[in-house]
Motif scaffolding. Sequence first.
Motif, PDB file in Angstrom:
ATOM      1  N   SER A 237       0.819  -1.217   0.000  1.00 55.50           N
ATOM      2  CA  SER A 237       0.000   0.000   0.000  1.00 55.50           C
ATOM      3  C   SER A 237       0.850   1.262   0.000  1.00 55.50           C
ATOM      4  N   THR A 238       2.086   1.159   0.520  1.00 59.98           N
ATOM      5  CA  THR A 238       2.949   2.338   0.555  1.00 59.98           C
ATOM      6  C   THR A 238       3.436   2.756  -0.832  1.00 59.98           C
ATOM      7  N   CYS A 239       3.395   1.844  -1.795  1.00 58.50           N
ATOM      8  CA  CYS A 239       3.865   2.191  -3.144  1.00 58.50           C
ATOM      9  C   CYS A 239       2.770   2.031  -4.200  1.00 58.50           C
ATOM     10  N   ALA A 240       1.546   1.679  -3.791  1.00 57.46           N
ATOM     11  CA  ALA A 240       0.464   1.468  -4.757  1.00 57.46           C
ATOM     12  C   ALA A 240       0.098   2.756  -5.492  1.00 57.46           C
ATOM     13  N   SER A 241       0.069   3.879  -4.769  1.00 61.24           N
ATOM     14  CA  SER A 241      -0.291   5.155  -5.395  1.00 61.24           C
ATOM     15  C   SER A 241       0.753   5.551  -6.429  1.00 61.24           C
ATOM     16  N   HIS A 242       2.019   5.429  -6.058  1.00 62.62           N
ATOM     17  CA  HIS A 242       3.097   5.773  -6.988  1.00 62.62           C
ATOM     18  C   HIS A 242       3.064   4.873  -8.215  1.00 62.62           C
ATOM     19  N   LEU A 243       2.803   3.601  -8.018  1.00 62.98           N
ATOM     20  CA  LEU A 243       2.744   2.654  -9.136  1.00 62.98           C
ATOM     21  C   LEU A 243       1.589   2.992 -10.072  1.00 62.98           C
ATOM     22  N   THR A 244       0.470   3.447  -9.518  1.00 64.48           N
ATOM     23  CA  THR A 244      -0.679   3.846 -10.341  1.00 64.48           C
ATOM     24  C   THR A 244      -0.341   5.044 -11.211  1.00 64.48           C
ATOM     25  N   VAL A 245       0.295   6.057 -10.627  1.00 68.14           N
ATOM     26  CA  VAL A 245       0.677   7.256 -11.378  1.00 68.14           C
ATOM     27  C   VAL A 245       1.688   6.908 -12.468  1.00 68.14           C
ATOM     28  N   VAL A 246       2.661   6.067 -12.126  1.00 64.94           N
ATOM     29  CA  VAL A 246       3.667   5.641 -13.104  1.00 64.94           C
ATOM     30  C   VAL A 246       3.007   4.906 -14.266  1.00 64.94           C
ATOM     31  N   SER A 247       2.059   4.035 -13.968  1.00 69.46           N
ATOM     32  CA  SER A 247       1.368   3.275 -15.018  1.00 69.46           C
ATOM     33  C   SER A 247       0.609   4.190 -15.957  1.00 69.46           C
ATOM     34  N   LEU A 248      -0.086   5.200 -15.405  1.00 72.71           N
ATOM     35  CA  LEU A 248      -0.830   6.149 -16.235  1.00 72.71           C
ATOM     36  C   LEU A 248       0.098   6.941 -17.141  1.00 72.71           C
ATOM     37  N   LEU A 249       1.172   7.469 -16.569  1.00 71.17           N
ATOM     38  CA  LEU A 249       2.070   8.333 -17.335  1.00 71.17           C
ATOM     39  C   LEU A 249       2.804   7.559 -18.420  1.00 71.17           C
ATOM     40  N   TYR A 250       3.463   6.470 -18.044  1.00 67.63           N
ATOM     41  CA  TYR A 250       4.234   5.714 -19.029  1.00 67.63           C
ATOM     42  C   TYR A 250       3.321   5.026 -20.033  1.00 67.63           C
ATOM     43  N   GLY A 251       2.143   4.605 -19.595  1.00 67.22           N
ATOM     44  CA  GLY A 251       1.200   3.965 -20.510  1.00 67.22           C
ATOM     45  C   GLY A 251       0.812   4.900 -21.640  1.00 67.22           C
ATOM     46  N   ALA A 252       0.493   6.162 -21.283  1.00 66.13           N
ATOM     47  CA  ALA A 252       0.101   7.140 -22.299  1.00 66.13           C
ATOM     48  C   ALA A 252       1.263   7.479 -23.224  1.00 66.13           C
ATOM     49  N   VAL A 253       2.451   7.689 -22.653  1.00 72.65           N
ATOM     50  CA  VAL A 253       3.615   8.076 -23.453  1.00 72.65           C
ATOM     51  C   VAL A 253       4.046   6.941 -24.383  1.00 72.65           C
ATOM     52  N   LEU A 254       4.105   5.719 -23.868  1.00 74.17           N
ATOM     53  CA  LEU A 254       4.504   4.585 -24.704  1.00 74.17           C
ATOM     54  C   LEU A 254       3.483   4.329 -25.805  1.00 74.17           C
ATOM     55  N   PHE A 255       2.205   4.595 -25.527  1.00 75.79           N
ATOM     56  CA  PHE A 255       1.170   4.448 -26.553  1.00 75.79           C
ATOM     57  C   PHE A 255       1.427   5.405 -27.706  1.00 75.79           C
ATOM     58  N   MET A 256       1.838   6.640 -27.377  1.00 72.78           N
ATOM     59  CA  MET A 256       2.060   7.639 -28.421  1.00 72.78           C
ATOM     60  C   MET A 256       3.308   7.344 -29.250  1.00 72.78           C
ATOM     61  N   TYR A 257       4.382   6.883 -28.582  1.00 74.34           N
ATOM     62  CA  TYR A 257       5.670   6.800 -29.258  1.00 74.34           C
ATOM     63  C   TYR A 257       6.022   5.423 -29.814  1.00 74.34           C
ATOM     64  N   LEU A 258       5.405   4.359 -29.290  1.00 72.32           N
ATOM     65  CA  LEU A 258       5.826   3.019 -29.683  1.00 72.32           C
ATOM     66  C   LEU A 258       4.833   2.274 -30.569  1.00 72.32           C
ATOM     67  N   ARG A 259       3.625   2.796 -30.714  1.00 74.57           N
ATOM     68  CA  ARG A 259       2.677   2.058 -31.550  1.00 74.57           C
ATOM     69  C   ARG A 259       2.942   2.338 -33.030  1.00 74.57           C
ATOM     70  N   PRO A 260       2.491   1.461 -33.947  1.00 75.02           N
ATOM     71  CA  PRO A 260       2.696   1.687 -35.383  1.00 75.02           C
ATOM     72  C   PRO A 260       1.973   2.945 -35.843  1.00 75.02           C
ATOM     73  N   THR A 261       2.577   3.650 -36.805  1.00 77.25           N
ATOM     74  CA  THR A 261       1.979   4.868 -37.343  1.00 77.25           C
ATOM     75  C   THR A 261       0.768   4.514 -38.200  1.00 77.25           C
ATOM     76  N   ALA A 262      -0.301   5.234 -37.979  1.00 82.63           N
ATOM     77  CA  ALA A 262      -1.526   5.018 -38.754  1.00 82.63           C
ATOM     78  C   ALA A 262      -2.019   6.350 -39.300  1.00 82.63           C
ATOM     79  N   HIS A 263      -3.040   6.302 -40.130  1.00 85.80           N
ATOM     80  CA  HIS A 263      -3.557   7.521 -40.752  1.00 85.80           C
ATOM     81  C   HIS A 263      -4.092   8.487 -39.711  1.00 85.80           C
TER      82      HIS A 263
END
Length: 312
Positions: A237-263
């Motif tokens: 529980s002491t690191c659950a909040s930090h892990l949630t924030v990290v997941s949101l931030l990196y999830g969004a950034v990796l989605f933008m930069y690592l997915r295949p380019t589409a129209h």
Amino acid sequence: MRNDTVITEFVLLGFPGIQGLQTPLFIMIFLIYILTLAGNGLIIAIVWAEPRLQSPMYFFLCNLSFLEIWYTTTVIPKLLETFVVVRTAICIPCCLLQAFFHFFLGTTEFLILTVMSFDRYLAICKPLRYPTIMTSNLCLRLALSSWLVGFTIVFCQMMLLTQLPFCGNNVINHFYCDVGPILKAACADTSILELLGVLATVLVIPGSLLFTMISYIYILSTILRIPSATGRQKAFSTCASHLTVVSLLYGAVLFMYLRPTAHSSFKINKVVSVLNTILTPLLNPFIYTIRNKEVKGALRKAMTSLKTDHAK
């Protein structure tokens, strides 16, 4: 060099094609902005006012909240203008300044979250040595290093960017001054800047993510070795909040930069950018307070104190 007319300003398109929705979107984003400022400001005030929260974890949380306040402030006011003004113009120096603060604060956020993962690693994996290792002096140095490294990485690129002449198309299909469209409007070779941008992105995003993942591998390994279920739950529980924030931030950034380019990739990127620049800073105070008994206790204490003072 291109034989085009020199431009003196950029035009931000924002979200074209939303006729009839400008007013409700303006009200919604304005309210989100106010809540973001209030929520993060409240976190800072509570941590500094409550002696029980004077610990490394909350010191870094204050840094994160302070950062989020300015991160949203660099973008949202101009975004709100795109809803009420037909042609949202921004002078070139202003655009470059907005881009600088947006990427400087964004880079620093990755570094602060990485430092927070290191703090959680020490607290859970080295509990007996934690007070002697994570001293107030080390906390200050880690925080200052994060801000300084973030500033240096972006400042060096922006100094090169300010030397470029701009001509031709001055329309930026975004709600803030992104570096990509700015480089497209440059009347000079931008290959060095593009290379520096790639190197900085690889250094900051995958680098910080790798360090964070290694920290959490050790954390989870330590938690799983705790004999009691209550102990495991308390440690996690002491690191659950930090892990949630990290997941949101990196999830969004990796989605933008690592997915295949589409129209429709750029339209989707703009929507994901809203998550990073508007929603995540709003959610952070709630994520860190909903699961945190110490912060909730400090909030109740502050509310009780206010009611007592009002009654007097």
